[in-house]
Design a protein around this motif. Structure first.
Motif, PDB file in Angstrom:
ATOM      1  N   ARG A   1       0.816  -1.214   0.000  1.00  7.97           N
ATOM      2  CA  ARG A   1       0.000   0.000   0.000  1.00  7.97           C
ATOM      3  C   ARG A   1       0.853   1.269   0.000  1.00  7.97           C
ATOM      4  O   ARG A   1       0.466   2.285  -0.573  1.00  7.97           O
ATOM      5  N   TYR A   2       2.053   1.208   0.642  1.00  6.55           N
ATOM      6  CA  TYR A   2       2.901   2.395   0.763  1.00  6.55           C
ATOM      7  C   TYR A   2       4.348   2.047   0.408  1.00  6.55           C
ATOM      8  O   TYR A   2       4.853   0.996   0.801  1.00  6.55           O
ATOM      9  N   VAL A   3       4.991   2.930  -0.322  1.00  9.89           N
ATOM     10  CA  VAL A   3       6.430   2.875  -0.547  1.00  9.89           C
ATOM     11  C   VAL A   3       7.016   4.136   0.084  1.00  9.89           C
ATOM     12  O   VAL A   3       6.673   5.257  -0.316  1.00  9.89           O
ATOM     13  N   VAL A   4       7.864   3.947   1.086  1.00 11.54           N
ATOM     14  CA  VAL A   4       8.435   5.077   1.821  1.00 11.54           C
ATOM     15  C   VAL A   4       9.941   5.088   1.597  1.00 11.54           C
ATOM     16  O   VAL A   4      10.641   4.151   1.985  1.00 11.54           O
ATOM     17  N   TYR A   5      10.425   6.136   0.970  1.00  6.76           N
ATOM     18  CA  TYR A   5      11.859   6.295   0.718  1.00  6.76           C
ATOM     19  C   TYR A   5      12.428   7.201   1.800  1.00  6.76           C
ATOM     20  O   TYR A   5      12.126   8.392   1.862  1.00  6.76           O
ATOM     21  N   ALA A   6      13.244   6.622   2.672  1.00  7.72           N
ATOM     22  CA  ALA A   6      13.836   7.370   3.782  1.00  7.72           C
ATOM     23  C   ALA A   6      15.284   7.719   3.442  1.00  7.72           C
ATOM     24  O   ALA A   6      16.086   6.832   3.138  1.00  7.72           O
ATOM     25  N   HIS A   7      15.590   8.991   3.486  1.00  8.17           N
ATOM     26  CA  HIS A   7      16.961   9.406   3.186  1.00  8.17           C
ATOM     27  C   HIS A   7      17.396  10.530   4.111  1.00  8.17           C
ATOM     28  O   HIS A   7      16.579  11.183   4.766  1.00  8.17           O
ATOM     29  N   THR A   8      18.700  10.779   4.138  1.00  3.52           N
ATOM     30  CA  THR A   8      19.308  11.740   5.059  1.00  3.52           C
ATOM     31  C   THR A   8      19.504  13.100   4.419  1.00  3.52           C
ATOM     32  O   THR A   8      19.088  14.130   4.951  1.00  3.52           O
ATOM     33  N   VAL A   9      20.181  13.093   3.265  1.00  3.38           N
ATOM     34  CA  VAL A   9      20.425  14.336   2.537  1.00  3.38           C
ATOM     35  C   VAL A   9      19.121  14.766   1.883  1.00  3.38           C
ATOM     36  O   VAL A   9      18.444  13.972   1.230  1.00  3.38           O
ATOM     37  N   GLN A  10      18.745  16.020   2.058  1.00  2.73           N
ATOM     38  CA  GLN A  10      17.439  16.449   1.555  1.00  2.73           C
ATOM     39  C   GLN A  10      17.338  16.371   0.038  1.00  2.73           C
ATOM     40  O   GLN A  10      16.293  16.015  -0.510  1.00  2.73           O
ATOM     41  N   THR A  11      18.405  16.686  -0.662  1.00  2.00           N
ATOM     42  CA  THR A  11      18.388  16.671  -2.126  1.00  2.00           C
ATOM     43  C   THR A  11      19.199  15.479  -2.619  1.00  2.00           C
ATOM     44  O   THR A  11      20.425  15.457  -2.493  1.00  2.00           O
ATOM     45  N   VAL A  12      18.514  14.492  -3.194  1.00  2.00           N
ATOM     46  CA  VAL A  12      19.204  13.295  -3.689  1.00  2.00           C
ATOM     47  C   VAL A  12      19.072  13.146  -5.202  1.00  2.00           C
ATOM     48  O   VAL A  12      19.762  12.324  -5.805  1.00  2.00           O
ATOM     49  N   THR A  13      18.189  13.931  -5.821  1.00  2.00           N
ATOM     50  CA  THR A  13      17.984  13.899  -7.271  1.00  2.00           C
ATOM     51  C   THR A  13      17.791  15.325  -7.777  1.00  2.00           C
ATOM     52  O   THR A  13      17.502  16.232  -6.983  1.00  2.00           O
ATOM     53  N   PRO A  14      17.904  15.540  -9.084  1.00  2.00           N
ATOM     54  CA  PRO A  14      17.531  16.849  -9.634  1.00  2.00           C
ATOM     55  C   PRO A  14      16.064  17.150  -9.317  1.00  2.00           C
ATOM     56  O   PRO A  14      15.264  16.231  -9.103  1.00  2.00           O
ATOM     57  N   PRO A  15      15.680  18.424  -9.276  1.00  2.00           N
ATOM     58  CA  PRO A  15      14.331  18.800  -8.818  1.00  2.00           C
ATOM     59  C   PRO A  15      13.189  18.235  -9.665  1.00  2.00           C
ATOM     60  O   PRO A  15      12.070  18.113  -9.165  1.00  2.00           O
ATOM     61  N   HIS A  16      13.447  17.862 -10.911  1.00  2.00           N
ATOM     62  CA  HIS A  16      12.363  17.345 -11.749  1.00  2.00           C
ATOM     63  C   HIS A  16      12.152  15.839 -11.577  1.00  2.00           C
ATOM     64  O   HIS A  16      11.254  15.262 -12.202  1.00  2.00           O
ATOM     65  N   ILE A  17      12.958  15.205 -10.734  1.00  2.00           N
ATOM     66  CA  ILE A  17      12.824  13.761 -10.502  1.00  2.00           C
ATOM     67  C   ILE A  17      12.374  13.519  -9.068  1.00  2.00           C
ATOM     68  O   ILE A  17      13.038  13.934  -8.114  1.00  2.00           O
ATOM     69  N   ASP A  18      11.238  12.853  -8.907  1.00  2.00           N
ATOM     70  CA  ASP A  18      10.734  12.459  -7.593  1.00  2.00           C
ATOM     71  C   ASP A  18      11.212  11.028  -7.340  1.00  2.00           C
ATOM     72  O   ASP A  18      10.685  10.077  -7.909  1.00  2.00           O
ATOM     73  N   ALA A  19      12.219  10.879  -6.504  1.00  2.00           N
ATOM     74  CA  ALA A  19      12.849   9.573  -6.318  1.00  2.00           C
ATOM     75  C   ALA A  19      11.859   8.519  -5.839  1.00  2.00           C
ATOM     76  O   ALA A  19      11.905   7.368  -6.300  1.00  2.00           O
ATOM     77  N   ALA A  20      10.978   8.875  -4.926  1.00  2.00           N
ATOM     78  CA  ALA A  20      10.021   7.895  -4.408  1.00  2.00           C
ATOM     79  C   ALA A  20       9.114   7.364  -5.509  1.00  2.00           C
ATOM     80  O   ALA A  20       8.804   6.168  -5.558  1.00  2.00           O
ATOM     81  N   GLN A  21       8.696   8.240  -6.409  1.00  2.00           N
ATOM     82  CA  GLN A  21       7.839   7.809  -7.508  1.00  2.00           C
ATOM     83  C   GLN A  21       8.597   6.906  -8.483  1.00  2.00           C
ATOM     84  O   GLN A  21       8.046   5.923  -9.000  1.00  2.00           O
ATOM     85  N   VAL A  22       9.853   7.224  -8.754  1.00  2.00           N
ATOM     86  CA  VAL A  22      10.662   6.392  -9.639  1.00  2.00           C
ATOM     87  C   VAL A  22      10.837   4.998  -9.038  1.00  2.00           C
ATOM     88  O   VAL A  22      10.710   3.977  -9.729  1.00  2.00           O
ATOM     89  N   ILE A  23      11.123   4.937  -7.746  1.00  2.00           N
ATOM     90  CA  ILE A  23      11.290   3.654  -7.063  1.00  2.00           C
ATOM     91  C   ILE A  23      10.009   2.838  -7.156  1.00  2.00           C
ATOM     92  O   ILE A  23      10.032   1.634  -7.476  1.00  2.00           O
ATOM     93  N   ARG A  24       8.876   3.459  -6.887  1.00  2.00           N
ATOM     94  CA  ARG A  24       7.591   2.759  -6.973  1.00  2.00           C
ATOM     95  C   ARG A  24       7.368   2.186  -8.369  1.00  2.00           C
ATOM     96  O   ARG A  24       6.992   1.014  -8.524  1.00  2.00           O
ATOM     97  N   GLN A  25       7.596   2.995  -9.393  1.00  2.00           N
ATOM     98  CA  GLN A  25       7.352   2.554 -10.765  1.00  2.00           C
ATOM     99  C   GLN A  25       8.321   1.447 -11.167  1.00  2.00           C
ATOM    100  O   GLN A  25       7.920   0.458 -11.791  1.00  2.00           O
ATOM    101  N   ASP A  26       9.594   1.602 -10.824  1.00  2.00           N
ATOM    102  CA  ASP A  26      10.586   0.598 -11.214  1.00  2.00           C
ATOM    103  C   ASP A  26      10.343  -0.740 -10.528  1.00  2.00           C
ATOM    104  O   ASP A  26      10.718  -1.793 -11.062  1.00  2.00           O
ATOM    105  N   LEU A  27       9.712  -0.713  -9.366  1.00  2.96           N
ATOM    106  CA  LEU A  27       9.387  -1.950  -8.654  1.00  2.96           C
ATOM    107  C   LEU A  27       8.048  -2.537  -9.103  1.00  2.96           C
ATOM    108  O   LEU A  27       7.664  -3.619  -8.641  1.00  2.96           O
ATOM    109  N   GLY A  28       7.345  -1.812  -9.960  1.00  2.84           N
ATOM    110  CA  GLY A  28       6.057  -2.297 -10.444  1.00  2.84           C
ATOM    111  C   GLY A  28       4.933  -2.187  -9.434  1.00  2.84           C
ATOM    112  O   GLY A  28       3.905  -2.866  -9.562  1.00  2.84           O
TER     113      GLY A  28
END
Length: 316
Positions: free
Chosen positions: A77-104
């Protein structure tokens, strides 16, 4: 308890490339005597560091392995991406959404947490359990993932404290499952140290003075909230910031050093929010997690948040 948060699978991932801390000295602007201090006093020696690897190459392997424990017919039901550094990707990429999609996991709600820095992974497990109890259908799951790259010297070096390394982890979480039971989660945030890497010399000194005492208190609070005494704890599974901070904490607690797993500090160094799970899987693969044993997962995040989570292991 039937409503307790449970960890159904914990996985970690480390890049193959292992380097000595000397090999990153030039990148970090460290002189030979400073490297010597990190090795002799802080207990660091090697770290996994792959500057050519991408963020998602780091994050996804552990997540895919954790998902293999998802029972047939059950949903995340939930994919939670926990990270330390606030900026981990360029601003146009939502890392949590990419992870969700890549995992199907297209039907899952995906979001990130970073407010507690290196404690964010423990906080994400606690939050996942609350969300599953509050609004998810019975039998639903959450996936907590960690992993971020030391992409810049600015985020790789914590002066006089740690050298950050690459690693990732994932936890498949549900409520009332047969996995490790989360018995308590305790945090304390000292806002006077919110400047983090930008703290003044005086603030750094003050932080060092209170660090061991406060961390020891948070560990004891978590153990008490779990209905246990510290004597009941089989092992403290800590973050890998350095050995000197842990010696300070152990002394402040008056505890037996054998109860603290520090073996991975010289092997892997500090890996942001992934440390406790890298250490957990090391212990599991070494046969050191006992069925019914009680363990404290502990981390500290710049800002400054101290966190401790007590779990009871269930071997399967």
């Amino acid at each position: 308890m039937a409503t307790a948060t449970t960890l159904e699978r914990v996985e970690s991932f480390l890049p193959d490339r292992s380097v000595r801390i000397d090999d990153v000295a030039d990148r970090l602007g460290l002189r030979r005597p400073e490297i010597g201090v990190f090795r002799r006093i802080y207990g660091l020696d090697r770290l996994r560091f792959d500057p050519d690897g991408g963020l998602f190459d780091l994050v996804l392997p552990a997540a895919r392995r954790a998902l293999k424990a998802l029972p047939e017919g059950r949903r995340v039901r939930y994919v939670v991406y926990a990270h330390t550094v606030q900026t981990v990707t360029p601003p146009h990429i939502d890392a949590a959404q990419v992870i969700r999609q890549d995992l199907g996991l297209h039907d899952a709600e995906a979001f990130a947490l970073s407010q507690q820095a290196c404690v964010s992974s423990l906080g994400a497990i606690d939050l996942a359990g609350e969300l599953l109890r509050a609004e998810a259908p019975e039998g639903a799951y959450a996936l907590m993932v960690t992993g971020e790259r030391a992409y810049s010297p600015k985020v790789q070096l914590i002066p006089n404290s740690a050298i950050m390394a690459d690693a990732a982890a994932a936890c498949l979480v549900t409520v009332g499952g047969p996995g490790d039971e989360v018995r308590s989660f305790t945090t304390r945030t000292l806002g006077e140290f919110a400047a983090g890497l930008e703290m003044t010399r005086e603030q750094i000194q003050r932080f060092g003075q209170v660090y061991g005492t406060v961390l020891g208190e948070v560990i004891h609070e978590a153990v008490a909230a779990a209905g246990l005494d510290f004597d009941d704890i089989d092992l403290v599974v800590p973050h890998n910031v350095n050995t000197v901070s842990w010696r300070q904490t152990i002394k402040a607690m008056g505890a037996d050093p054998a109860k603290f797993f520090l073996d991975n500090i010289p092997r892997y160094s500090h890996t942001y929010a992934s440390d406790v799970f890298v250490n957990y899987t090391t212990l599991r693969e070494g046969g050191r997690l006992v069925d019914g044993g009680h363990y404290v997962l502990v981390s500290v995040g710049l800002g400054a948040t101290f966190g401790a989570m007590v779990i009871t292991h269930r071997a399967r």
